[in-house]
Design a protein around this motif. Structure first.
Motif, PDB file in Angstrom:
ATOM      1  N   ASN A  31       0.693  -1.303  -0.032  1.00  0.00           N
ATOM      2  CA  ASN A  31       0.012  -0.005   0.172  1.00  0.00           C
ATOM      3  C   ASN A  31       0.724   1.294  -0.160  1.00  0.00           C
ATOM      4  O   ASN A  31       0.562   2.266  -0.507  1.00  0.00           O
ATOM      5  CB  ASN A  31      -0.815   0.056   1.281  1.00  0.00           C
ATOM      6  N   ALA A  32       1.889   1.282   0.473  1.00  0.00           N
ATOM      7  CA  ALA A  32       2.915   2.375   0.713  1.00  0.00           C
ATOM      8  C   ALA A  32       3.572   2.570  -0.614  1.00  0.00           C
ATOM      9  O   ALA A  32       3.553   3.756  -1.009  1.00  0.00           O
ATOM     10  CB  ALA A  32       4.014   1.976   1.828  1.00  0.00           C
ATOM     11  N   LEU A  33       3.743   1.320  -1.204  1.00  0.00           N
ATOM     12  CA  LEU A  33       4.352   1.850  -2.702  1.00  0.00           C
ATOM     13  C   LEU A  33       3.362   2.430  -3.592  1.00  0.00           C
ATOM     14  O   LEU A  33       3.580   3.364  -4.490  1.00  0.00           O
ATOM     15  CB  LEU A  33       4.848   0.406  -3.315  1.00  0.00           C
ATOM     16  N   THR A  34       2.268   2.013  -3.654  1.00  0.00           N
ATOM     17  CA  THR A  34       1.065   2.673  -4.184  1.00  0.00           C
ATOM     18  C   THR A  34       1.013   4.140  -3.880  1.00  0.00           C
ATOM     19  O   THR A  34       0.972   5.020  -4.971  1.00  0.00           O
ATOM     20  CB  THR A  34      -0.219   1.966  -3.823  1.00  0.00           C
ATOM     21  N   ALA A  35       1.278   4.310  -2.628  1.00  0.00           N
ATOM     22  CA  ALA A  35       0.857   5.852  -2.096  1.00  0.00           C
ATOM     23  C   ALA A  35       2.166   6.666  -2.593  1.00  0.00           C
ATOM     24  O   ALA A  35       1.995   7.969  -3.058  1.00  0.00           O
ATOM     25  CB  ALA A  35       0.663   5.686  -0.736  1.00  0.00           C
ATOM     26  N   ASP A  71       9.540  13.884  -5.374  1.00  0.00           N
ATOM     27  CA  ASP A  71      10.849  13.465  -6.059  1.00  0.00           C
ATOM     28  C   ASP A  71      10.948  11.942  -5.569  1.00  0.00           C
ATOM     29  O   ASP A  71      11.982  11.480  -6.053  1.00  0.00           O
ATOM     30  CB  ASP A  71      11.941  14.304  -5.725  1.00  0.00           C
ATOM     31  N   LEU A  72      10.146  11.415  -4.812  1.00  0.00           N
ATOM     32  CA  LEU A  72      10.251  10.190  -4.137  1.00  0.00           C
ATOM     33  C   LEU A  72      10.110   9.052  -5.168  1.00  0.00           C
ATOM     34  O   LEU A  72       9.121   9.172  -5.793  1.00  0.00           O
ATOM     35  CB  LEU A  72       9.667  10.059  -2.886  1.00  0.00           C
ATOM     36  N   ARG A  73      11.200   8.141  -5.097  1.00  0.00           N
ATOM     37  CA  ARG A  73      10.682   6.896  -5.736  1.00  0.00           C
ATOM     38  C   ARG A  73      11.235   5.645  -4.985  1.00  0.00           C
ATOM     39  O   ARG A  73      11.956   5.783  -4.329  1.00  0.00           O
ATOM     40  CB  ARG A  73      11.611   6.990  -7.221  1.00  0.00           C
TER      41      ARG A  73
END
Length: 695
Positions: free
Chosen positions: A572-576, A586-588
């Protein structure tokens, strides 16, 4: 409808509803009971992440001590890895892979299929510590329970009966042996007072077996019978009678004479029983008769070699104990009386637990220095399968054979790491400039080096990152994209060592250390951990953050690792993060590939070598390179596969709910030093459970 009819119908409806609800109640109760049982299973939970995934041998020793003893003898629960429902553990087994280190585990990661999937908790250790093995097994670790083939061949039991199992009839005393040991023989003048018991035929392997014990006293005539006890093959007492001697008793002989192979010694060495206790309750001949029967049954079932081994091992243990007592009595010129530290196996033995120690450094010595690791490991495994299920604490040691120079393996690991960290990008225009390109590629992680590849018709660049997640993220995000006005291809170098790169990355992504962990790039280098957690407040169930730092300056890198409470929370965090990226962040992010302890170790390898070697040519040219045969690597690779299979077989034969620790102690020699590695797991009841259920 009449009122009475309505009442009857409503009663029936109630009864029908109750009948329908009854199975549901049973199902709920059953499910509740199953959940209760599941909740009370012993399991582990570790609290270390990132830079803290390194423990000391002292911490490991205290962990094992608590696992075996609970809160006895000053043992306490460890904070770095907690054991829940410890009392439900059925035993503790420590498997030591001598001369194997963290280097071997990650260089031959794909070969350790069972080890990396079934053991869910991994911790780095310092290089090998002889002190730890002495604290665990005793100062006599080099000869404790180590019996050479030469010693066994000289054993009188082996010399008489050989090594193979035989039936009962093969162990009957011959007439010559009976005369030698003063047994009454029919027809002899000194046996006229004896009555011959009737026998319906010769003794066979299926003849009934009895245990008999006679208690003697001392009279003027000498030894006379005072009590006789007999038990049958099932252990039931069928005779226990007092016998009055004809002459007055001079000495009741309540203390046993100190014979070399006395029954008490054999009972403890072979059966793990403590008989003839001097606690004032008197001597019980029925106990001795039963013990003698069980020893005979054990001898027949296990064979003479097994009994000879256990007898010699027990003698070694007794010798060591005597030596320790003598050393306690000797004064120390500096500190007065010196008391040696009691090993964990000795502590467990003193409280009545049955321990087992197999394998060790004496094996090479017993073969005049000639290592025969394969057969020895096979023998050790076979004994372990037989004896570990009946032992509460066991230490099993497998070896690689002779000590090997691992400098070639270190070089191979450097090359492997370099290939995982390196990417190529191009082609670019002739007016290529590294500064703007570096700004683009560093969004995915810290760059260690960037250069233009000279030997290509069109300009390409070679980039080496600090972690493999950065390289993989750059390949996934930038391959086929337009950069600096050019449509570029981003790829890893293609060599023999990278042909299985994709498989390796997939397996690393599934590693238990990376479960629920994601890699996040694009951070500000001046960002503090507290500020970062505040910025990431929109991510739910975030458990901890690992923010790597420059080892020289202490400044934080532009990437971090985030650990979540569950894998679903991480997903879920990756999706967010992706949604925020679409809005200009800029976060990836991506799933983690580098276990924290591997990150630390790789950083150390990199620091020792100043910089990892880069592939020297364009990736397509690398395809034509043929690496020279690497005989040592191939041999060690075969050994790692064999060790993994042995651990799998050993683990499958462990009783359910056994705590198992696999120790790769590493090496600590003047010429080379490699850190160790520990893998922990508890065997579950259902062997078909997926690897994610092992904790």
């Amino acid at each position: 409808m009449a009122p009475e009819t309505q009442v009857v119908k409503s009663k029936r409806q109630c009864e029908d509803n109750e009948n329908e609800e009854e199975p549901q109640k049973i199902k709920r109760k059953r499910k509740f009971a199953e959940n209760e049982k599941e909740a009370k299973k012993p399991h582990l939970s570790d609290a270390l992440f990132g830079g803290e995934c390194k423990i000391s041998y002292d911490q490991l020793y205290e962990f094992l001590k608590y696992a075996a003893l609970g809160k006895q003898h000053g043992a306490t629960q460890s904070s770095w890895c907690r054991i829940h429902h410890r009392r439900r553990l059925s035993g503790v087994s420590v498997v030591v892979l001598r001369e194997v280190s963290q280097l071997h585990f990650y260089l031959f990661y794909l070969q350790f299929k069972f080890l990396r999937r079934m053991f869910r908790h991994h911790f780095s250790l310092p290089p090998a510590s002889g002190d730890f093995m002495e604290r665990l097994c005793g100062a006599g670790i080099k000869n404790h329970r180590q019996i050479s083939s030469l010693e066994l061949e000289k054993d009188p039991v082996i010399q008489k009966y050989g090594n193979e199992c035989r039936g009962l009839s093969n162990y009957i005393l011959t007439p010559k042996e009976m005369r030698l040991h003063n047994y009454p023989i029919e027809g002899h003048d000194d046996c006229v007072c004896f009555v011959r018991t009737p026998c319906k035929g010769p003794v066979t392997d299926s003849s009934p077996l009895f245990g008999l014990d006679c208690e003697m006293c001392l009279t003027e005539k000498g030894s006379e019978l005072t009590r006789i006890s007999v038990v049958d093959a099932s252990g039931q007492c069928i005779l226990d009678e007092l016998v009055k001697p004809k002459l007055p008793i001079i000495n009741y002989l309540t203390r046993k004479r100190n014979k070399k192979f006395k029954l008490k010694f054999l009972a403890e060495a072979v059966l793990g029983k403590d008989i003839q206790r001097m606690d004032g309750t008197g001597h019980d001949p029925t106990e001795d008769a039963l013990c003698a029967l069980e020893l005979a049954q054990y001898f027949i079932n296990q064979g003479p070699r097994k009994v000879a081994e256990m007898n010699l091992e027990a003698q070694l243990l007794e010798t060591r104990k005597i030596g320790e007592k003598l050393s306690c009595a000797l004064p120390n010129p500096q500190n007065g009386a010196q008391k040696p530290t009691q090993s964990l196996l000795d502590i467990l033995h003193s409280v009545g637990q049955k321990t087992l120690l197999l394998g060790g450094w004496a094996e090479a010595a017993s073969n005049n220095g000639q290592t025969q690791t394969g057969p020895q490991n096979k023998q050790i495994l076979q004994r372990a399968l037989e004896e570990v299920p009946t032992s509460s604490f066991s230490v099993i040691q497998f070896g690689l054979g002779s000590r090997q120079d691992t400098s070639d393996l270190v070089a191979k690991m450097r090359t492997k790491l370099a290939n995982l960290l390196t990417i190529y990008a191009g082609p670019f225009g002739k007016d290529i400039c590294l500064k703007p390109l570096k700004k683009i590629f560093k969004k995915y992680g810290h760059i260690q080096s960037i250069r233009i590849v000279p030997d290509t018709s069109e300009p390409h660049i070679c980039i080496q990152y600090e972690v493999q997640e950065a390289a993989q993220l750059a390949v996934e995000r930038l391959n086929g994209e337009e950069i600096g006005g050019s449509l570029v291809k981003v790829q890893r170098p293609i060599t023999e060592s990278t042909l299985d790169c994709e498989m390796l990355l997939k397996e690393l992504e599934k590693d238990s250390d990376n479960e629920g962990v994601i890699y996040l790039a694009g951070l500000r280098k001046t960002q503090r951990e507290a500020d970062l957690q505040q910025e990431l407040g929109y991510l739910k169930d975030l458990a901890s953050v690992f923010l790597p730092r420059d080892p020289r300056t202490g400044r934080s890198r532009n990437y971090c690792f985030l650990k979540f409470k569950t894998p679903q929370s991480a997903a879920n965090a990756l999706t967010a993060i992706e949604e925020h990226g679409a809005q200009g962040s800029d976060l990836r992010g991506r799933w983690a590939l580098t276990p924290p302890h591997l990150h630390q170790w790789a950083s150390k390898i990199s620091a020792e070598g100043s910089q990892l070697a880069e592939p020297s040519s364009h990736p397509e040219a690398c395809l034509q390179e043929v690496e020279p045969p690497f005989a040592l690597e191939q041999e060690v690779q075969k050994q790692m596969k064999a060790l993994d299979r042995k651990i799998k077989k050993f683990f499958q034969h462990l009783p359910n709910h056994t705590l198992c620790i696999v120790l790769l102690p590493g090496s600590n020699r003047p010429s080379e030093s490699h850190p160790g590695f520990a893998l922990l797991g508890i065997k579950e009841e259902n062997p078909l459970l997926s690897s994610c259920a092992w904790c």
